[in-house]
Design a protein around this motif. Structure first.
Motif, PDB file in Angstrom:
ATOM      1  N   GLY A 183       0.649  -1.341  -0.024  1.00  0.00           N
ATOM      2  CA  GLY A 183       0.002   0.059   0.188  1.00  0.00           C
ATOM      3  C   GLY A 183       0.770   1.237  -0.208  1.00  0.00           C
ATOM      4  N   VAL A 184       0.209   2.352   0.175  1.00  0.00           N
ATOM      5  CA  VAL A 184       0.726   3.665   0.118  1.00  0.00           C
ATOM      6  C   VAL A 184       0.304   4.686   1.299  1.00  0.00           C
ATOM      7  CG1 VAL A 184       0.937   6.036  -1.014  1.00  0.00           C
ATOM      8  CG2 VAL A 184       1.075   3.902  -2.347  1.00  0.00           C
ATOM      9  N   GLY A 185       1.367   4.837   2.149  1.00  0.00           N
ATOM     10  CA  GLY A 185       1.075   5.765   3.211  1.00  0.00           C
ATOM     11  C   GLY A 185       1.183   7.203   3.019  1.00  0.00           C
ATOM     12  N   ILE A 186       1.851   7.942   3.687  1.00  0.00           N
ATOM     13  CA  ILE A 186       2.071   9.477   3.508  1.00  0.00           C
ATOM     14  C   ILE A 186       2.725   9.600   2.013  1.00  0.00           C
ATOM     15  CG2 ILE A 186       3.348  11.627   4.295  1.00  0.00           C
ATOM     16  CD1 ILE A 186       3.041  10.446   7.120  1.00  0.00           C
ATOM     17  N   TRP A 187       2.037  10.584   1.350  1.00  0.00           N
ATOM     18  CA  TRP A 187       2.565  10.798   0.051  1.00  0.00           C
ATOM     19  C   TRP A 187       2.438  12.047  -0.519  1.00  0.00           C
ATOM     20  CZ3 TRP A 187      -0.160  12.629  -4.299  1.00  0.00           C
ATOM     21  CH2 TRP A 187      -1.670  12.704  -4.087  1.00  0.00           C
ATOM     22  N   ARG A 188       3.664  12.415  -1.176  1.00  0.00           N
ATOM     23  CA  ARG A 188       3.564  13.947  -1.666  1.00  0.00           C
ATOM     24  C   ARG A 188       4.062  14.164  -3.208  1.00  0.00           C
ATOM     25  NH1 ARG A 188       5.634  14.636   3.524  1.00  0.00           N
ATOM     26  NH2 ARG A 188       4.408  15.434   4.776  1.00  0.00           N
ATOM     27  N   PHE A 189       3.664  14.934  -3.951  1.00  0.00           N
ATOM     28  CA  PHE A 189       4.234  15.262  -5.321  1.00  0.00           C
ATOM     29  C   PHE A 189       5.751  15.759  -5.068  1.00  0.00           C
ATOM     30  CE2 PHE A 189       0.193  14.931  -7.728  1.00  0.00           C
ATOM     31  CZ  PHE A 189       0.746  14.354  -8.971  1.00  0.00           C
ATOM     32  N   ALA A 190       6.441  15.292  -6.138  1.00  0.00           N
ATOM     33  CA  ALA A 190       7.949  15.958  -6.013  1.00  0.00           C
ATOM     34  C   ALA A 190       7.682  17.311  -6.648  1.00  0.00           C
ATOM     35  CB  ALA A 190       8.906  15.329  -6.900  1.00  0.00           C
ATOM     36  N   PRO A 191       8.290  18.517  -6.083  1.00  0.00           N
ATOM     37  CA  PRO A 191       8.223  19.738  -6.976  1.00  0.00           C
ATOM     38  C   PRO A 191       8.203  19.899  -8.324  1.00  0.00           C
ATOM     39  CG  PRO A 191       9.515  19.938  -4.837  1.00  0.00           C
ATOM     40  CD  PRO A 191       9.376  18.466  -5.093  1.00  0.00           C
ATOM     41  N   THR A 192       8.979  18.884  -8.970  1.00  0.00           N
ATOM     42  CA  THR A 192       9.155  18.879 -10.195  1.00  0.00           C
ATOM     43  C   THR A 192       7.979  18.330 -10.998  1.00  0.00           C
ATOM     44  OG1 THR A 192      10.471  16.676 -10.025  1.00  0.00           O
ATOM     45  CG2 THR A 192      11.636  18.477 -10.032  1.00  0.00           C
ATOM     46  N   GLY A 193       7.229  17.542 -10.181  1.00  0.00           N
ATOM     47  CA  GLY A 193       6.089  17.113 -10.834  1.00  0.00           C
ATOM     48  C   GLY A 193       5.964  15.627 -11.519  1.00  0.00           C
ATOM     49  N   ASN A 194       7.266  15.155 -11.558  1.00  0.00           N
ATOM     50  CA  ASN A 194       7.620  13.896 -12.464  1.00  0.00           C
ATOM     51  C   ASN A 194       7.448  12.658 -11.445  1.00  0.00           C
ATOM     52  OD1 ASN A 194       9.826  14.589 -11.453  1.00  0.00           O
ATOM     53  ND2 ASN A 194      11.132  14.015 -12.987  1.00  0.00           N
ATOM     54  N   ARG A 195       7.433  12.978 -10.273  1.00  0.00           N
ATOM     55  CA  ARG A 195       7.369  11.669  -9.315  1.00  0.00           C
ATOM     56  C   ARG A 195       6.584  11.972  -8.245  1.00  0.00           C
ATOM     57  NH1 ARG A 195      13.144  10.083  -6.838  1.00  0.00           N
ATOM     58  NH2 ARG A 195      12.926   8.697  -8.551  1.00  0.00           N
ATOM     59  N   ILE A 196       6.471  10.895  -7.484  1.00  0.00           N
ATOM     60  CA  ILE A 196       5.506  10.925  -6.154  1.00  0.00           C
ATOM     61  C   ILE A 196       6.563  10.198  -5.006  1.00  0.00           C
ATOM     62  CG2 ILE A 196       3.442  10.130  -4.822  1.00  0.00           C
ATOM     63  CD1 ILE A 196       1.861  10.512  -7.666  1.00  0.00           C
ATOM     64  N   TYR A 197       6.618  10.847  -4.009  1.00  0.00           N
ATOM     65  CA  TYR A 197       7.321  10.223  -3.029  1.00  0.00           C
ATOM     66  C   TYR A 197       6.316   9.484  -2.006  1.00  0.00           C
ATOM     67  CZ  TYR A 197      11.528  12.471  -4.658  1.00  0.00           C
ATOM     68  OH  TYR A 197      12.673  12.756  -5.162  1.00  0.00           O
ATOM     69  N   PHE A 198       6.735   8.333  -1.279  1.00  0.00           N
ATOM     70  CA  PHE A 198       5.546   8.029  -0.340  1.00  0.00           C
ATOM     71  C   PHE A 198       6.303   7.044   0.701  1.00  0.00           C
ATOM     72  CE2 PHE A 198       5.674   4.858  -3.718  1.00  0.00           C
ATOM     73  CZ  PHE A 198       5.608   3.518  -3.156  1.00  0.00           C
ATOM     74  N   ILE A 199       5.539   6.996   1.717  1.00  0.00           N
ATOM     75  CA  ILE A 199       6.294   6.103   2.652  1.00  0.00           C
ATOM     76  C   ILE A 199       5.155   4.715   3.041  1.00  0.00           C
ATOM     77  CG2 ILE A 199       6.604   5.739   5.331  1.00  0.00           C
ATOM     78  CD1 ILE A 199       6.947   8.687   5.287  1.00  0.00           C
TER      79      ILE A 199
END
Length: 235
Positions: free
Chosen positions: A42-58
């Motif tokens: 699954g996907v926990g806390i997530w945010r878009f990278a400022p560049t918009g081309n990737r998503i970071y998640f825990i």
């Protein structure tokens, strides 16, 4: 919303099994959601990278299937200080639908993160993996702050102490500075007021400047001014 404003991305699913979905903003009232992640834990806390081309998640490293099953069967006894899965920081690249694990340190579990506006760094908070030092009200004193260089994948440990709570680091708008709040004395556990510790992001291993020592209350990182010269906070 994605950086180009074309997509609305959200998280949905059963608890512990959430995935990310997206819908086009144009015609969103009739659009069908597209599932974009299929991560096994699954996907926990997530945010878009400022560049918009990737998503970071825990997300958790593993799934305790026995624990999951017993709770689904309504056997919901809570165990004191249970052995629970550790969590790591991941990145999902939207262009190639590729998922990459960014942290592998088994001595910590990642709990929160922030990205620099230039997209070059990710700062995160790592709590001790010891089952008796996490999942408790005092877990914040059992962790440290870390800085990930996105290009190289190298991770710098920003703090390394015992029973000293720090906040998740914050980047200045120009991505040149990194700051976090912690007690006036960072060598041991104390009840002293919080101060802000500031350092140039690129100055690896460099000295931090302590801000707010003359203030008789807590100093924290609320938000930065647009020019990055001032830090505001509530007290």
């Amino acid at each position: 919303f994605s950086k180009d404003g074309k997509w609305l991305v959200y998280r949905s699913g059963k608890a512990g099994e959430e995935q990310l979905y997206r819908m086009p903003v144009a015609g969103i009232d009739t659009a069908t959601a597209e599932q974009i992640t299929r991560h096994p834990t699954g996907v926990g806390i997530w945010r878009f990278a400022p560049t918009g081309n990737r998503i970071y998640f825990i997300t958790a490293d593993t799934i305790d299937l026995d624990e999951k099953l017993r709770r689904e069967k309504r056997f919901t006894v809570n165990i004191r200080n249970p052995e629970t899965p550790l969590s790591s920081l991941w990145a999902f690249d939207l262009g190639g639908n590729k998922t990459t694990r960014l942290t592998r340190d088994t001595s910590i579990t990642v709990t929160d993160f922030e990205t620099s506006d230039d997209g070059k760094y990710v700062a995160f908070r790592g709590i001790a993996s010891n089952r008796y030092k996490r999942g408790i009200t005092e877990q914040s004193i059992n962790g440290d702050d870390f800085l990930l260089d996105v290009a190289s994948g190298q991770i710098e440990r920003l703090t390394n102490n015992t029973e000293v709570p720090e906040s998740t680091p914050s980047f200045s708008p120009d991505s040149k500075w990194i700051a976090f709040s912690a007690p006036d004395d960072m060598t041991r556990y104390t009840m002293k007021n919080q101060r802000v510790y500031l350092r140039a992001v690129a100055d690896k291993g460099g000295q931090r400047k302590k801000l707010g020592s003359s203030f008789d209350r807590d100093v924290t990182v609320g938000f930065w001014s647009p020019d990055g010269k001032t830090i505001y906070f509530n007290e």
